[in-house]
Scaffold this active site. Sequence first.
Site, PDB file in Angstrom:
ATOM      1  N   TYR A 165     -27.699  44.653 -40.227  1.00 45.72           N
ATOM      2  CA  TYR A 165     -28.226  43.605 -41.094  1.00 45.72           C
ATOM      3  C   TYR A 165     -28.382  44.161 -42.517  1.00 45.72           C
ATOM      4  O   TYR A 165     -28.766  45.312 -42.696  1.00 45.72           O
ATOM      5  CB  TYR A 165     -29.562  43.150 -40.509  1.00 45.72           C
ATOM      6  CG  TYR A 165     -30.312  42.191 -41.373  1.00 45.72           C
ATOM      7  CD1 TYR A 165     -29.860  40.889 -41.558  1.00 45.72           C
ATOM      8  CD2 TYR A 165     -31.493  42.577 -42.005  1.00 45.72           C
ATOM      9  CE1 TYR A 165     -30.555  40.005 -42.361  1.00 45.72           C
ATOM     10  CE2 TYR A 165     -32.192  41.692 -42.804  1.00 45.72           C
ATOM     11  CZ  TYR A 165     -31.718  40.413 -42.985  1.00 45.72           C
ATOM     12  OH  TYR A 165     -32.409  39.542 -43.776  1.00 45.72           O
TER      13      TYR A 165
ATOM     14  N   ASP B 102     -31.561  47.143 -32.229  1.00 48.95           N
ATOM     15  CA  ASP B 102     -31.965  45.850 -32.789  1.00 48.95           C
ATOM     16  C   ASP B 102     -31.370  44.773 -31.882  1.00 48.95           C
ATOM     17  O   ASP B 102     -30.159  44.572 -31.845  1.00 48.95           O
ATOM     18  CB  ASP B 102     -31.448  45.721 -34.231  1.00 48.95           C
ATOM     19  CG  ASP B 102     -31.916  44.434 -34.913  1.00 48.95           C
ATOM     20  OD1 ASP B 102     -32.136  43.433 -34.202  1.00 48.95           O
ATOM     21  OD2 ASP B 102     -32.029  44.425 -36.152  1.00 48.95           O
TER      22      ASP B 102
HETATM   23  C1  LIG Z   1     -32.864  38.830 -40.053  1.00 49.14           C
HETATM   24  C2  LIG Z   1     -32.625  40.124 -39.397  1.00 49.14           C
HETATM   25  C3  LIG Z   1     -33.465  41.232 -39.638  1.00 49.14           C
HETATM   26  C4  LIG Z   1     -34.620  41.156 -40.615  1.00 49.14           C
HETATM   27  O1  LIG Z   1     -35.616  40.296 -40.149  1.00 49.14           O
HETATM   28  P1  LIG Z   1     -36.647  39.482 -41.066  1.00 49.14           P
HETATM   29  O2  LIG Z   1     -37.521  38.825 -40.058  1.00 49.14           O
HETATM   30  O3  LIG Z   1     -35.872  38.529 -41.914  1.00 49.14           O
HETATM   31  O4  LIG Z   1     -37.390  40.510 -41.879  1.00 49.14           O
HETATM   32  C5  LIG Z   1     -33.206  42.402 -38.946  1.00 49.14           C
HETATM   33  N1  LIG Z   1     -32.166  42.501 -38.081  1.00 49.14           N
HETATM   34  C6  LIG Z   1     -31.345  41.467 -37.840  1.00 49.14           C
HETATM   35  C7  LIG Z   1     -30.221  41.635 -36.875  1.00 49.14           C
HETATM   36  C8  LIG Z   1     -31.533  40.243 -38.487  1.00 49.14           C
HETATM   37  O5  LIG Z   1     -30.699  39.222 -38.246  1.00 49.14           O
END
Ligand SMILES: *Cc1c(COP(=O)(O)O)cnc(C)c1O
Length: 394
Positions: A110, A183
């Site tokens: 991201y 993630d």
């Molecule tokens: C959007 C996103 C983030 C960041 O999250 P926020 O809640 O916007 O701070 C991190 N990892 C992935 C894969 C995302 O899509």
Amino acid sequence: MKEWKFDTIALHGAFQGVKPNTMTVPIYQSLAYPFADVQQGADAYAAAREGLFCYGRWDNPTVDVFEKRIAMLEGGEAALATSSGMAAIHLVTHHLCAAGDEIVSSNRVYGGTFVLYEAGLAKAGIKVRWITEPTDLQAWEKAITPRTRFLYVESPSNPSLNIADIRALAKLAKDRKLPLVVDNTICTPALQKPFEMGADIIVHSASKYLSGNATSLSGVVVGGKDLIRDLRKGPMRYLGPALSPFNAWLLLLSMETLSLRMERHSQSALALAKFLESHPRIASVNYPGLESHPGYDLARKQMKGCSSLLSFVLKGGYDDAVKIIESLGLWVHATHLGASRTIVTHPASTTHVSLGPEELKKAGIPANLIRVSVGLEDPEDIVHDIDQALAKLK
Ligand SMILES: *Cc1c(COP(=O)(O)O)cnc(C)c1O
């Protein structure tokens, strides 16, 4: 008692009810929690007893149910809720690394994570070694040094939709006695269970599918009891990116339908991807549920569905992309994903607007690429909207 299955946990996990009786978890909009006596205050601060709370920056009864429930859904020991996904990722990196340390990470991450790793952590003297082809295990092995503190991967990745081999990376991490951080935002535990594949820590942007309707900026770290306790007592206490009780409550409501939504998101995305792949105006479609995707086999092995994120490249250029975006009537034009409404994003004019044509090409994001987060509308209406927009191209 028999162990509950996923959907039962999503509705009942970690909540035994309160007096007076409520059907849903109450919102405890209270910042502090008066102690009955000095001993109880001391116990609360020592985290000596379950169910004692101290102060809203690091604990709250509504947030507590959210944390326990997502931990159960992921099959982890404990969780710490945060005010955003980026806050969750930052807490983990801040906690595991000090100046001079290193992280080995897939570069298909991201954008916010990329900036944190590249610019933010550099300020703290932490170095990231990037892996450009996440399935190349030798590259990961070579990048590990005595200063490496953890391996980091996002699968599927946003927005490139790269699929990494989580089992193989977990094995490598274990061999080298390093934690693997995954993630899991795009799949959620309804579609992918990184702990079952050997991951050690899971992070989420709960703002996406867990929240599900674009209401609540939120994040969470899931991991072992000791890690979560240390994060709560350490960086959460002195950095303070806590989740509000109201957002925790909204998350609990949305998560009741998580697996139903993820199943429908995946089915509709596959239907749209197939339609787009057969359309004469479209050059290519990137969706891990299509056989043409390089991660198709891996996705089948480690995911129950491919979630709702996909992208496609038009045969025409930038102007055609603009025409499409402006001809869509149902799809919402925004930079978000994982919501109940279908969302279309044009990276070249929004998220990646600072890059020139050459840099866009290098990043794998041509000016005629369109990203879609397929929503929960009737799939026929979703397909119809892009069909009529494509028909408007000259
Ligand atoms: C959007 C996103 C983030 C960041 O999250 P926020 O809640 O916007 O701070 C991190 N990892 C992935 C894969 C995302 O899509």
